[in-house]
Design an enzyme around this catalytic site. Structure first.
Site, PDB file in Angstrom:
ATOM      1  N   TYR A   1     -13.744  42.467 -23.425  1.00 41.94           N
ATOM      2  CA  TYR A   1     -13.058  43.698 -22.994  1.00 41.94           C
ATOM      3  C   TYR A   1     -11.654  43.790 -23.609  1.00 41.94           C
ATOM      4  O   TYR A   1     -11.265  44.817 -24.164  1.00 41.94           O
ATOM      5  CB  TYR A   1     -12.989  43.696 -21.465  1.00 41.94           C
ATOM      6  CG  TYR A   1     -12.403  44.938 -20.840  1.00 41.94           C
ATOM      7  CD1 TYR A   1     -13.120  46.136 -20.813  1.00 41.94           C
ATOM      8  CD2 TYR A   1     -11.141  44.915 -20.245  1.00 41.94           C
ATOM      9  CE1 TYR A   1     -12.588  47.270 -20.219  1.00 41.94           C
ATOM     10  CE2 TYR A   1     -10.615  46.045 -19.645  1.00 41.94           C
ATOM     11  CZ  TYR A   1     -11.336  47.224 -19.632  1.00 41.94           C
ATOM     12  OH  TYR A   1     -10.801  48.347 -19.037  1.00 41.94           O
TER      13      TYR A   1
ATOM     14  N   LYS B   1     -10.148  46.571 -26.120  1.00 38.72           N
ATOM     15  CA  LYS B   1      -9.041  47.449 -25.713  1.00 38.72           C
ATOM     16  C   LYS B   1      -7.799  47.228 -26.583  1.00 38.72           C
ATOM     17  O   LYS B   1      -6.992  48.153 -26.775  1.00 38.72           O
ATOM     18  CB  LYS B   1      -8.712  47.237 -24.233  1.00 38.72           C
ATOM     19  CG  LYS B   1      -9.829  47.679 -23.292  1.00 38.72           C
ATOM     20  CD  LYS B   1     -10.113  49.179 -23.406  1.00 38.72           C
ATOM     21  CE  LYS B   1     -11.103  49.673 -22.361  1.00 38.72           C
ATOM     22  NZ  LYS B   1     -11.352  51.128 -22.451  1.00 38.72           N
TER      23      LYS B   1
ATOM     24  N   THR C   1     -10.792  52.794  -8.702  1.00 40.04           N
ATOM     25  CA  THR C   1     -12.070  53.417  -9.080  1.00 40.04           C
ATOM     26  C   THR C   1     -13.209  52.476  -8.686  1.00 40.04           C
ATOM     27  O   THR C   1     -12.962  51.357  -8.228  1.00 40.04           O
ATOM     28  CB  THR C   1     -12.172  53.650 -10.605  1.00 40.04           C
ATOM     29  OG1 THR C   1     -12.225  52.378 -11.250  1.00 40.04           O
ATOM     30  CG2 THR C   1     -11.020  54.459 -11.152  1.00 40.04           C
TER      31      THR C   1
ATOM     32  N   ASN D   1      -6.918  38.702 -20.558  1.00 43.57           N
ATOM     33  CA  ASN D   1      -7.301  38.412 -19.174  1.00 43.57           C
ATOM     34  C   ASN D   1      -8.412  37.384 -19.158  1.00 43.57           C
ATOM     35  O   ASN D   1      -9.348  37.476 -19.958  1.00 43.57           O
ATOM     36  CB  ASN D   1      -7.754  39.709 -18.482  1.00 43.57           C
ATOM     37  CG  ASN D   1      -7.654  39.619 -16.982  1.00 43.57           C
ATOM     38  OD1 ASN D   1      -7.072  38.678 -16.432  1.00 43.57           O
ATOM     39  ND2 ASN D   1      -8.198  40.616 -16.310  1.00 43.57           N
TER      40      ASN D   1
HETATM   41  P1  NAD Z   1     -16.118  53.841 -14.319  1.00 51.20           P
HETATM   42  O1  NAD Z   1     -17.084  52.739 -14.510  1.00 51.20           O
HETATM   43  O2  NAD Z   1     -15.891  54.368 -12.955  1.00 51.20           O
HETATM   44  O3  NAD Z   1     -16.500  55.065 -15.298  1.00 51.20           O
HETATM   45  C1  NAD Z   1     -16.859  54.868 -16.641  1.00 51.20           C
HETATM   46  C2  NAD Z   1     -17.822  55.970 -17.057  1.00 51.20           C
HETATM   47  O4  NAD Z   1     -18.196  55.734 -18.418  1.00 51.20           O
HETATM   48  C3  NAD Z   1     -19.106  55.939 -16.221  1.00 51.20           C
HETATM   49  O5  NAD Z   1     -19.379  57.226 -15.716  1.00 51.20           O
HETATM   50  C4  NAD Z   1     -20.147  55.470 -17.195  1.00 51.20           C
HETATM   51  O6  NAD Z   1     -21.450  55.959 -16.938  1.00 51.20           O
HETATM   52  C5  NAD Z   1     -19.585  55.982 -18.532  1.00 51.20           C
HETATM   53  N1  NAD Z   1     -20.172  55.254 -19.654  1.00 51.20           N
HETATM   54  C6  NAD Z   1     -20.334  53.911 -19.766  1.00 51.20           C
HETATM   55  N2  NAD Z   1     -20.967  53.631 -20.910  1.00 51.20           N
HETATM   56  C7  NAD Z   1     -21.218  54.797 -21.530  1.00 51.20           C
HETATM   57  C8  NAD Z   1     -21.851  55.144 -22.741  1.00 51.20           C
HETATM   58  N3  NAD Z   1     -22.384  54.209 -23.551  1.00 51.20           N
HETATM   59  N4  NAD Z   1     -21.927  56.450 -23.087  1.00 51.20           N
HETATM   60  C9  NAD Z   1     -21.412  57.389 -22.279  1.00 51.20           C
HETATM   61  N5  NAD Z   1     -20.793  57.123 -21.115  1.00 51.20           N
HETATM   62  C10 NAD Z   1     -20.704  55.834 -20.737  1.00 51.20           C
HETATM   63  O7  NAD Z   1     -14.755  53.320 -14.973  1.00 51.20           O
HETATM   64  P2  NAD Z   1     -13.252  53.832 -14.798  1.00 51.20           P
HETATM   65  O8  NAD Z   1     -12.551  52.877 -13.925  1.00 51.20           O
HETATM   66  O9  NAD Z   1     -13.214  55.285 -14.476  1.00 51.20           O
HETATM   67  O10 NAD Z   1     -12.730  53.568 -16.290  1.00 51.20           O
HETATM   68  C11 NAD Z   1     -12.571  54.590 -17.256  1.00 51.20           C
HETATM   69  C12 NAD Z   1     -11.865  53.998 -18.462  1.00 51.20           C
HETATM   70  O11 NAD Z   1     -10.611  53.453 -18.055  1.00 51.20           O
HETATM   71  C13 NAD Z   1     -12.616  52.859 -19.122  1.00 51.20           C
HETATM   72  O12 NAD Z   1     -12.456  52.928 -20.527  1.00 51.20           O
HETATM   73  C14 NAD Z   1     -11.940  51.632 -18.582  1.00 51.20           C
HETATM   74  O13 NAD Z   1     -12.074  50.525 -19.434  1.00 51.20           O
HETATM   75  C15 NAD Z   1     -10.512  52.106 -18.494  1.00 51.20           C
HETATM   76  N6  NAD Z   1      -9.659  51.363 -17.562  1.00 51.20           N
HETATM   77  C16 NAD Z   1      -9.879  51.397 -16.219  1.00 51.20           C
HETATM   78  C17 NAD Z   1      -9.045  50.685 -15.378  1.00 51.20           C
HETATM   79  C18 NAD Z   1      -9.199  50.721 -13.876  1.00 51.20           C
HETATM   80  O14 NAD Z   1      -8.395  50.077 -13.187  1.00 51.20           O
HETATM   81  N7  NAD Z   1     -10.158  51.422 -13.335  1.00 51.20           N
HETATM   82  C19 NAD Z   1      -8.014  49.912 -15.902  1.00 51.20           C
HETATM   83  C20 NAD Z   1      -7.833  49.886 -17.269  1.00 51.20           C
HETATM   84  C21 NAD Z   1      -8.652  50.631 -18.099  1.00 51.20           C
END
Ligand code: NAD
Length: 472
Positions: A378, A382, A413, A372
């Site tokens: 990122y 991933k 989210t 991307n």
């Molecule tokens: P979010 O930002 O809402 O939640 C992520 C959580 O991880 C947060 O509560 C944050 O405090 C915690 N976190 C970050 N760094 C940390 C650390 N060092 N130690 C402990 N906790 C930590 O994100 P989300 O959208 O819920 O994403 C969750 C997962 O899904 C992530 O790995 C993200 O990359 C992946 N993801 C999300 C999407 C999407 O569309 N939302 C798409 C693809 C992948």
């Protein structure tokens, strides 16, 4: 997060206006309801190519679907085999003859293609699906069962590989919230289809389409298994669980019977404690990149008798093009999204915290598959998650531990709410469902991999993306 377009498109006035303008109206997807009972409700059509072997396992699984009415396509060469298998499984299967006039709708079309040995035999696929495609219900299910191509002789390999293109195309044709998925099952491992069938036929797979899962032999037996509490007695730890997808994972694992340790960074303590309180779980504050994090996680898990499931969900984005990316943003994303997971896995495996039959479930991203713009850090992290899953799966299988990953597409989210409007709208609409997924869709897929019923599934990467066009 709310999707205003979907809300307006589904209102009474909106439906009329959007239809007249030929704009897509995203269907409200069927999702799991605790009161549903039977994992699939409605008519289910089962067919098979000649010489296929999965029908007994398919019918044995459907026996538990008390709300399903099962039939097979009359006149197909497999009709007699399916009727024979129905006798063995003890389920009633009626013969069905499709006609343009009949108003029959099917909630699921299941085709056993394991017997297809060469490309001319692929014709059986057309014979089964062609007469009934228009009869698939809203939020319907298509499941095709094949053999892992790499385990086949060359002619069979070519034909079996073709099923991937078939299923991905069916997923794009079905519309109205319906999905199509493929399971490649090893010869002799047909009994392990129970888990994937429960998942792909149920509303739990609402936002999973065009995907394939490989299943091999395992000692899991479905007899007497409690499909309503599949994680009963298990202990799970979910990182990044204070909000978003992580909170949803914790809720679904707890719903399925697990004791859940939820971990997040100290600034998220209030939200984290709330999640723990909601599910009767245990809050663990910590930063997964800290030197002492693997040890802290191990110690907390040992207090609960060890871990059965670890979900590596915590993740961050820090987007910049490579030309503008400072060292610290590169290092931060790599450290949180992959390096810390490697360190935690190493600790849990080295000190025996991950119990026999354990599950490691990782969260990748379609960015890791497609790449991307502005996400070199990122996407690298991933894609590395995918490398970790594929690299560790064979060794862990010897220890009876599975490792799999989900790769979410656009999920509603706070992470995606922060994306600029135009890019956000594109992410939401450029998929077969014309909408973003919900955190629960990712959580259900993780719960599927966490289940004892998924013992035969390891090394898989399943996208939860509504069949996004990105990286497809
Ligand atoms: P979010 O930002 O809402 O939640 C992520 C959580 O991880 C947060 O509560 C944050 O405090 C915690 N976190 C970050 N760094 C940390 C650390 N060092 N130690 C402990 N906790 C930590 O994100 P989300 O959208 O819920 O994403 C969750 C997962 O899904 C992530 O790995 C993200 O990359 C992946 N993801 C999300 C999407 C999407 O569309 N939302 C798409 C693809 C992948």
């Amino acid at each position: 997060m709310s999707d205003l377009y979907q809300a307006i498109a589904n209102s009474a006035v909106g439906k009329k206006v959007f239809s007249s303008l030929n704009l897509p109206i995203p269907v409200t997807l069927d999702r799991h309801r605790p009161d549903q009972g039977s994992f699939i409700l409605g008519n289910v059509l089962v067919g098979a190519a000649a010489g296929s072997k999965a029908a007994p396992a398919i019918l044995a699984t459907l026996k538990a679907a008390t709300g399903a009415h099962i039939s097979t396509l009359a006149g197909m060469s497999s009709e007699a085999d399916i009727q024979k298998a129905s006798g063995t499984a003890g389920v009633n299967v009626e013969n069905y003859t499709a006609s343009k006039e009949d108003s029959q709708k099917f909630k699921a079309l299941i085709f056993d293609a394991t017997g297809i040995k060469n490309t001319s035999e692929l014709r059986a696929v057309h014979d089964f699906f062609h007469p009934v495609m228009r009869k698939l219900d809203k939020c319907g299910r298509i499941v095709v069962i094949g053999r892992p191509p790499e385990s086949c002789s060359i002619e069979q390999r070519i034909a079996q590989r073709g099923l991937e293109g078939l299923v991905k195309s069916l997923g794009k044709e079905v519309k109205k919230g319906a999905i199509a998925n493929l399971v490649y099952v090893e010869d002799g491992a047909e009994s392990q289809l129970a888990g994937p069938l429960h998942f792909f036929l149920s509303p739990k797979s609402a936002y999973v389409s065009g995907q394939l899962i490989r299943v091999g032999a395992s000692d899991f037996g479905a007899d007497g298994f409690d499909w309503h509490k599949p994680l009963w007695g298990k202990t799970a730890l979910v990182t990044g669980a204070a909000r978003g997808i992580g909170a949803a994972i914790a809720e679904v694992l707890a719903r399925d019977g697990a004791t859940v340790i939820v971990l997040d960074i100290p600034p998220m303590a209030d939200d984290l404690n709330q999640v723990a309180a909601n599910i009767g779980g245990i809050a663990l504050e910590g930063d997964i990149t800290a030197d002492d994090a693997p040890g802290k996680i191990s110690a907390a898990a040992k207090e609960q008798g060890g871990l059965d499931i670890i979900v590596h969900n915590a993740g961050v984005t820090r987007d910049k093009t490579m030309a503008g990316m400072p060292d610290k943003l590169w290092d931060m994303v790599i450290d949180i999204n992959i390096a810390s997971e490697e360190r935690i896995n190493a600790q849990l495996l080295a000190d025996g915290t991950l119990n026999e039959g354990g599950r490691i479930v990782c969260v990748s991203s379609i960015s890791g598959i497609a790449g991307n713009m502005g996400q070199t850090n990122y996407a690298t992290s991933k894609a590395a998650v995918i490398g970790m899953v594929q690299g560790m799966a064979p060794d862990l299988a010897a220890k009876n531990i599975t490792i799999n990953a989900v790769a979410p597409g656009f999920i509603e989210t706070q992470m995606t709410a922060a994306i600029p409007f135009a890019i956000r709208e594109a992410g939401r609409r450029l998929n077969s469902m014309n909408q973003g997924g919900q955190p629960v869709d990712v959580a259900e897929t993780i719960a599927f991999f966490s289940s004892p019923a998924s013992q035969g599934a390891t090394g898989n990467i399943v996208r939860v993306c509504g069949q996004s066009l990105i990286g497809a």
